[in-house]
Design a protein around this motif. Structure first.
Motif, PDB file in Angstrom:
ATOM      1  N   ASN A 154     -41.022  83.915  62.098  1.00 44.40           N
ATOM      2  CA  ASN A 154     -42.390  84.407  61.945  1.00 44.40           C
ATOM      3  C   ASN A 154     -42.695  85.580  62.866  1.00 44.40           C
ATOM      4  O   ASN A 154     -42.236  85.626  64.010  1.00 44.40           O
ATOM      5  CB  ASN A 154     -43.376  83.274  62.260  1.00 44.40           C
ATOM      6  N   ASN A 223     -50.049  79.625  59.010  1.00 44.63           N
ATOM      7  CA  ASN A 223     -50.309  78.448  59.847  1.00 44.63           C
ATOM      8  C   ASN A 223     -51.674  78.578  60.503  1.00 44.63           C
ATOM      9  O   ASN A 223     -52.044  79.662  60.966  1.00 44.63           O
ATOM     10  CB  ASN A 223     -49.280  78.359  60.981  1.00 44.63           C
ATOM     11  N   THR A 293     -43.093  68.887  65.460  1.00 45.49           N
ATOM     12  CA  THR A 293     -43.443  67.911  66.508  1.00 45.49           C
ATOM     13  C   THR A 293     -44.876  67.398  66.365  1.00 45.49           C
ATOM     14  O   THR A 293     -45.252  66.457  67.048  1.00 45.49           O
ATOM     15  CB  THR A 293     -43.303  68.530  67.916  1.00 45.49           C
TER      16      THR A 293
END
Ligand code: SAM
Ligand code: DTB
Ligand code: SF4
Length: 322
Positions: A154, A223, A293
């Motif tokens: 990214n 995101n 995570t």
């Protein structure tokens, strides 16, 4: 509409700033021209090497220098990873992305193991993707030879704002890796994060860089920051759904062929908000109760969403409509 790589910042800003319903309508129209609307690709992420990363990305719970609840874990075993890939396939995913908390790939036994993972996942008929940090041209070629379909790397934000978020590598380093991936004929996945304190000009700046690459990325993840306790960005306020919609819709209009992925941040979005993102041109999600995570809506919730919105899962390696 022809595919353009010569967008100007002004043009992109004008699209981004349209009245939001006009923007969504335009993006939905482009989406329907280039993609089967109603189809959403389901992908699964797996953190194959977690935490202990030497980089200082301000958003990231896996950076060793921040005190977060992430437990560092060495590279997983190949067999374990392939088991997870089988499970992902059985639950309907068509793309499997393996992430490692590395600054860059090193030519060592860990890389040899990753090569074995790529070969194994490829054999399962899943689109195999990796995100391992910086790559040399030779490493990109090795991954390609092993059957790697896509590589995620990214840009995260604009060139201008980059230094506020990461100081341990440069924007040019990122662009170089993307070039190495492209030259090895691997499908490029590159996008970013909103909600890190960036301005609108930074969001537009990132889209500008992506849309003016010699070839657009085939995949653009959008995101929303997942603020994690212990990282410098732990107290950032949540982005509004309209900001996600503007990012997704603008990406859809300026890079019509790309898969636009509604990525991190779905745990804080309700069904209606996610529906707006699909309407604005998002056509992929990450499934399963964990991203790398951090938490993600689980399979059951997403299945309900697919039913309510009458969405269909998209098959692997699908060609575009036009
Ligand atoms: N270490 C490799 C790298 O940085 O390229 C690969 C893994 S890294 C975790 C992959 C991407 O996850 C980052 O580029 C960033 O965009 C995204 N990411 C990491 N932490 C995030 C967070 N808290 N919220 C949203 N996105 C995040
Ligand atoms: C991307 O843009 N988003 C995914 C994938 N590419 C690798 C990762 C999101 C990670 C969110 C934080 C975490 O779960 O650690
Ligand atoms: Fe390391 Fe990637 Fe996290 Fe940055 S985003 S700290 S490079 S794992």
């Amino acid at each position: 509409m022809t595919i353009r790589n010569n967008w100007t910042r002004e043009e992109i800003a004008a699209i981004y700033n349209k009245p939001v319903l006009d923007l969504m309508y335009e993006a939905a129209t482009v989406h329907r021209q280039y993609h089967q609307a109603g189809e959403v690709q389901v992908c699964t992420l797996l953190s194959v090497k977690t935490g202990g990363c030497p980089e200082d990305c301000a958003y990231c719970p896996q950076a060793a220098r921040y005190n977060t609840s992430v437990q560092a874990h060495k590279l997983m075993e190949v067999g374990e990873v392939l088991q997870k890939a089988v499970e992902a396939k059985e639950s309907g995913s068509t793309r499997f992305c393996m992430g490692a908390a590395w600054r860059e790939v090193r030519d060592n036994r860990d890389f040899d193991k990753v090569i074995e993972m790529v070969k194994g996942v490829n054999t399962l008929g899943l689109e195999v993707c990796c995100t391992l940090g910086m790559l040399t041209p030779e490493q990109a070629q090795k991954l390609k030879n092993a059957g790697l379909y896509a590589y995620n790397h990214n840009l995260d934000t604009s060139e201008n704002f980059y230094d506020d978020i990461i100081t341990t590598r440069t924007y040019q380093d990122r662009l170089d890796t993307l070039k190495h991936v492209r030259n090895a004929n691997i499908s490029v996945c590159s996008g970013g994060i909103i909600g890190m304190g960036e301005g609108e000009e930074d969001r537009i700046g990132m889209l500008y860089t992506l849309a003016t690459l010699p070839e657009h990325p085939e995949s653009v993840p959008v995101n929303a920051l997942v603020p994690v306790e212990g990282t410098p960005l732990e107290d950032q306020p949540k982005v509004s759904v309209w900001e996600m919609v503007r990012m997704i819709a603008t990406a859809r209009i300026i890079m019509p062929h790309a898969m636009v992925r509604l990525s991190a941040g779905r745990v804080r979005m309700n069904l209606e908000e996610q529906a707006l993102c699909f309407m604005a041109g998002a056509n992929s999600i990450f499934a399963g109760d964990k991203l790398l995570t951090t938490p993600n809506p689980g399979y059951v919730k997403d299945q309900e969403m697919f039913q309510t919105l009458q969405l269909r899962p998209r098959q692997a390696y699908k060609e575009q409509l036009v």
